[in-house]
Design a protein around this motif. Sequence first.
Motif, PDB file in Angstrom:
ATOM      1  N   SER A 179       0.824  -1.224   0.000  1.00 51.27           N
ATOM      2  CA  SER A 179       0.000   0.000   0.000  1.00 51.27           C
ATOM      3  C   SER A 179       0.849   1.261   0.000  1.00 51.27           C
ATOM      4  O   SER A 179       0.453   2.297  -0.529  1.00 51.27           O
ATOM      5  CB  SER A 179      -0.940  -0.009   1.212  1.00 51.27           C
ATOM      6  N   SER A 180       2.045   1.181   0.590  1.00 50.43           N
ATOM      7  CA  SER A 180       2.925   2.362   0.580  1.00 50.43           C
ATOM      8  C   SER A 180       3.375   2.687  -0.835  1.00 50.43           C
ATOM      9  O   SER A 180       3.488   3.851  -1.228  1.00 50.43           O
ATOM     10  CB  SER A 180       4.134   2.117   1.482  1.00 50.43           C
ATOM     11  N   VAL A 181       3.647   1.603  -1.598  1.00 49.64           N
ATOM     12  CA  VAL A 181       4.005   1.819  -3.008  1.00 49.64           C
ATOM     13  C   VAL A 181       2.820   2.392  -3.768  1.00 49.64           C
ATOM     14  O   VAL A 181       2.954   3.296  -4.600  1.00 49.64           O
ATOM     15  CB  VAL A 181       4.490   0.495  -3.636  1.00 49.64           C
ATOM     16  N   THR A 182       1.625   1.844  -3.462  1.00 50.31           N
ATOM     17  CA  THR A 182       0.420   2.345  -4.146  1.00 50.31           C
ATOM     18  C   THR A 182       0.189   3.823  -3.845  1.00 50.31           C
ATOM     19  O   THR A 182      -0.180   4.607  -4.734  1.00 50.31           O
ATOM     20  CB  THR A 182      -0.799   1.506  -3.709  1.00 50.31           C
ATOM     21  N   GLU A 183       0.401   4.202  -2.592  1.00 47.51           N
ATOM     22  CA  GLU A 183       0.237   5.623  -2.233  1.00 47.51           C
ATOM     23  C   GLU A 183       1.240   6.505  -2.974  1.00 47.51           C
ATOM     24  O   GLU A 183       0.904   7.593  -3.436  1.00 47.51           O
ATOM     25  CB  GLU A 183       0.395   5.783  -0.720  1.00 47.51           C
ATOM     26  N   GLU A 184       2.465   6.026  -3.074  1.00 46.40           N
ATOM     27  CA  GLU A 184       3.479   6.817  -3.786  1.00 46.40           C
ATOM     28  C   GLU A 184       3.149   6.918  -5.276  1.00 46.40           C
ATOM     29  O   GLU A 184       3.297   7.970  -5.894  1.00 46.40           O
ATOM     30  CB  GLU A 184       4.849   6.186  -3.586  1.00 46.40           C
ATOM     31  N   VAL A 185       2.646   5.799  -5.839  1.00 45.63           N
ATOM     32  CA  VAL A 185       2.230   5.838  -7.246  1.00 45.63           C
ATOM     33  C   VAL A 185       1.062   6.803  -7.423  1.00 45.63           C
ATOM     34  O   VAL A 185       0.993   7.568  -8.408  1.00 45.63           O
ATOM     35  CB  VAL A 185       1.856   4.420  -7.728  1.00 45.63           C
ATOM     36  N   ALA A 186       0.131   6.782  -6.444  1.00 42.94           N
ATOM     37  CA  ALA A 186      -1.021   7.693  -6.532  1.00 42.94           C
ATOM     38  C   ALA A 186      -0.572   9.153  -6.485  1.00 42.94           C
ATOM     39  O   ALA A 186      -1.085  10.004  -7.221  1.00 42.94           O
ATOM     40  CB  ALA A 186      -2.009   7.388  -5.405  1.00 42.94           C
ATOM     41  N   ARG A 187       0.390   9.445  -5.598  1.00 44.68           N
ATOM     42  CA  ARG A 187       0.902  10.820  -5.532  1.00 44.68           C
ATOM     43  C   ARG A 187       1.546  11.223  -6.850  1.00 44.68           C
ATOM     44  O   ARG A 187       1.378  12.348  -7.342  1.00 44.68           O
ATOM     45  CB  ARG A 187       1.894  10.954  -4.378  1.00 44.68           C
ATOM     46  N   THR A 188       2.306  10.279  -7.429  1.00 47.10           N
ATOM     47  CA  THR A 188       2.936  10.559  -8.719  1.00 47.10           C
ATOM     48  C   THR A 188       1.893  10.794  -9.804  1.00 47.10           C
ATOM     49  O   THR A 188       2.013  11.719 -10.623  1.00 47.10           O
ATOM     50  CB  THR A 188       3.865   9.403  -9.108  1.00 47.10           C
ATOM     51  N   LEU A 189       0.846   9.946  -9.800  1.00 53.41           N
ATOM     52  CA  LEU A 189      -0.219  10.131 -10.792  1.00 53.41           C
ATOM     53  C   LEU A 189      -0.925  11.472 -10.604  1.00 53.41           C
ATOM     54  O   LEU A 189      -1.304  12.138 -11.580  1.00 53.41           O
ATOM     55  CB  LEU A 189      -1.229   8.986 -10.678  1.00 53.41           C
ATOM     56  N   LEU A 190      -1.117  11.877  -9.343  1.00 56.29           N
ATOM     57  CA  LEU A 190      -1.750  13.167  -9.086  1.00 56.29           C
ATOM     58  C   LEU A 190      -0.910  14.317  -9.636  1.00 56.29           C
ATOM     59  O   LEU A 190      -1.426  15.253 -10.258  1.00 56.29           O
ATOM     60  CB  LEU A 190      -1.975  13.331  -7.578  1.00 56.29           C
ATOM     61  N   ILE A 191       0.410  14.228  -9.413  1.00 58.10           N
ATOM     62  CA  ILE A 191       1.299  15.285  -9.936  1.00 58.10           C
ATOM     63  C   ILE A 191       1.253  15.317 -11.461  1.00 58.10           C
ATOM     64  O   ILE A 191       1.158  16.383 -12.079  1.00 58.10           O
ATOM     65  CB  ILE A 191       2.739  15.055  -9.424  1.00 58.10           C
ATOM     66  N   GLY A 205      -1.184  14.252 -13.330  1.00 52.42           N
ATOM     67  CA  GLY A 205      -2.492  14.769 -13.731  1.00 52.42           C
ATOM     68  C   GLY A 205      -2.577  16.282 -13.628  1.00 52.42           C
ATOM     69  O   GLY A 205      -3.133  16.946 -14.509  1.00 52.42           O
ATOM     70  N   LEU A 206      -2.027  16.842 -12.535  1.00 50.35           N
ATOM     71  CA  LEU A 206      -2.032  18.307 -12.394  1.00 50.35           C
ATOM     72  C   LEU A 206      -1.219  18.978 -13.493  1.00 50.35           C
ATOM     73  O   LEU A 206      -1.624  20.006 -14.047  1.00 50.35           O
ATOM     74  CB  LEU A 206      -1.482  18.686 -11.013  1.00 50.35           C
ATOM     75  N   VAL A 207      -0.051  18.392 -13.797  1.00 49.20           N
ATOM     76  CA  VAL A 207       0.780  18.949 -14.880  1.00 49.20           C
ATOM     77  C   VAL A 207       0.030  18.873 -16.209  1.00 49.20           C
ATOM     78  O   VAL A 207       0.037  19.819 -17.009  1.00 49.20           O
ATOM     79  CB  VAL A 207       2.127  18.208 -14.959  1.00 49.20           C
ATOM     80  N   ALA A 208      -0.656  17.733 -16.451  1.00 51.84           N
ATOM     81  CA  ALA A 208      -1.419  17.598 -17.686  1.00 51.84           C
ATOM     82  C   ALA A 208      -2.559  18.615 -17.752  1.00 51.84           C
ATOM     83  O   ALA A 208      -2.842  19.209 -18.805  1.00 51.84           O
ATOM     84  CB  ALA A 208      -1.965  16.173 -17.808  1.00 51.84           C
ATOM     85  N   LEU A 209      -3.233  18.831 -16.614  1.00 53.63           N
ATOM     86  CA  LEU A 209      -4.310  19.814 -16.579  1.00 53.63           C
ATOM     87  C   LEU A 209      -3.795  21.215 -16.869  1.00 53.63           C
ATOM     88  O   LEU A 209      -4.407  21.981 -17.628  1.00 53.63           O
ATOM     89  CB  LEU A 209      -4.996  19.768 -15.209  1.00 53.63           C
ATOM     90  N   ALA A 216      -1.165  21.858 -18.562  1.00 54.59           N
ATOM     91  CA  ALA A 216      -0.808  21.882 -19.987  1.00 54.59           C
ATOM     92  C   ALA A 216      -2.045  22.096 -20.857  1.00 54.59           C
ATOM     93  O   ALA A 216      -2.009  22.845 -21.850  1.00 54.59           O
ATOM     94  CB  ALA A 216      -0.105  20.579 -20.366  1.00 54.59           C
ATOM     95  N   VAL A 217      -3.165  21.442 -20.475  1.00 61.50           N
ATOM     96  CA  VAL A 217      -4.407  21.627 -21.244  1.00 61.50           C
ATOM     97  C   VAL A 217      -4.891  23.070 -21.137  1.00 61.50           C
ATOM     98  O   VAL A 217      -5.292  23.689 -22.137  1.00 61.50           O
ATOM     99  CB  VAL A 217      -5.483  20.637 -20.752  1.00 61.50           C
ATOM    100  N   ILE A 218      -4.863  23.634 -19.929  1.00 63.22           N
ATOM    101  CA  ILE A 218      -5.302  25.026 -19.744  1.00 63.22           C
ATOM    102  C   ILE A 218      -4.413  25.974 -20.549  1.00 63.22           C
ATOM    103  O   ILE A 218      -4.903  26.892 -21.235  1.00 63.22           O
ATOM    104  CB  ILE A 218      -5.286  25.390 -18.249  1.00 63.22           C
ATOM    105  N   ALA A 219      -3.091  25.750 -20.471  1.00 62.49           N
ATOM    106  CA  ALA A 219      -2.178  26.592 -21.246  1.00 62.49           C
ATOM    107  C   ALA A 219      -2.428  26.441 -22.740  1.00 62.49           C
ATOM    108  O   ALA A 219      -2.394  27.422 -23.507  1.00 62.49           O
ATOM    109  CB  ALA A 219      -0.731  26.238 -20.906  1.00 62.49           C
ATOM    110  N   ALA A 220      -2.696  25.203 -23.174  1.00 62.39           N
ATOM    111  CA  ALA A 220      -2.965  24.974 -24.594  1.00 62.39           C
ATOM    112  C   ALA A 220      -4.245  25.675 -25.035  1.00 62.39           C
ATOM    113  O   ALA A 220      -4.319  26.254 -26.126  1.00 62.39           O
ATOM    114  CB  ALA A 220      -3.059  23.467 -24.869  1.00 62.39           C
TER     115      ALA A 220
END
Length: 424
Positions: free
Chosen positions: A116-128, A130-134, A136-140
């Motif tokens: 679960s600790s790995v899953t949490e770290e993966v989730a945090r990475t996915l959140l980051i 996702g935020l970067v992608a969002l 990028a979409v707003i900037a685009a």
Amino acid sequence: MRRRLIQSTLAVVLVVIAVFGVSLVIVETRTITETARERVESEAVRLASIVDSRLLVEDKVTAEIIGDQMPDDRYAVVRIPGKPPIEVGSRPDGDVISATAPGEEGETVTVQEPRSSVTEEVARTLLIIGLVALLAVIAAVLLAIRQANRLASPLTDLAETAERLGSGDPRPRHRRYGVPELDRVADVLDASAERIARMLTAERRLAADASHQLRTPLTALSMRLEEITVTDDPDTVKEEATIALAQVERLTDVVERLLTNSRDPRTGSAVTFELDHVIKQQLAEWRPAYRSAGRAIVTSGKRNLKAVGTPGAVAQVLAALIENSLMHGGGTVALRTRVTGNQVVVEVTDEGPGVPAELGSRIFERAISGRNSTGIGLAVARDLAEADGGRLEMLQAKPPVFGLFLSSTPPRKDPDEETRRTVR
């Protein structure tokens, strides 16, 4: 168009984000999992070395000693031959990441970490990600809107310019947009607007000049025809008809001259002609009008002068000066001829109040008039005089004296021009 530009730009950005985002998620997930596995293995090896060092000195190995060397979120089991297993931490539930390291004294150390600790770290990475992608979409989207406005607004503006040209408003707008292709279109539209403006100006000027220049010949022709209708004398009819035909010829010459000047005001058909004939013709045409006004028109000066110009154009210039004296002057009007150098001068003067001081320097400008007249007679007269190499000047303001200067030297033929005319 603006919507299509935004949609196409956004689609490209989404495709790029999808391709690189999924790849990045896969790579980061694998990296985090491998890092966690290596971290657990490293922890097991470290604890095994600690146990080895204590066994070598025959020191005790307890759960408290091992627990002080471990993070709180891990679970470890130390198995020493001949002794019960030593458990450190809480056994994790569910899936775990486990690693076992053997010691030199036969012991083994097993370290477990909840997945679960790995899953949490993966989730945090996915959140980051996702935020970067969002972002990028707003900037685009913002960039697409800006680019769409930059391209669509100039096109809308150019369409309005073309519509203005089609509706008869030829004023150039001189707007540029920083896009070479659009600026080129704007240059072409502005050049077209200037050409249309010149054409409209020429047409309006031709209409104004024609209405002004044709009024006098038509009035004189009407008077001759009226004379014919009220007389029964054949000789009088014949005489008036002959004069009327001459006026028709002059009217034709006026029309041809106006059309020629409308095409190219520099085009002249100067020839050497008898100046007395033109002056005599003007006196015959204007005497009835002056007689009706209770005034006289006379001529004086040198006779049998030859001048260079277009007889019809010279007649129109003199007619404009004579009509100007009839409308704005007073007393007797005199046409005087003289010679100065290689030029023949025809002066037209009257006994009126003269030209007002405020109009003196602008008397030959269009729409400038001392009374409620068109204000184009003298302007047209100057253009006609200059078309054949002459000039028209105001020599004196009070009493008014206008001078028409004509060359007395025949124009020299241009061989190249003659060749071009022959070819045409």
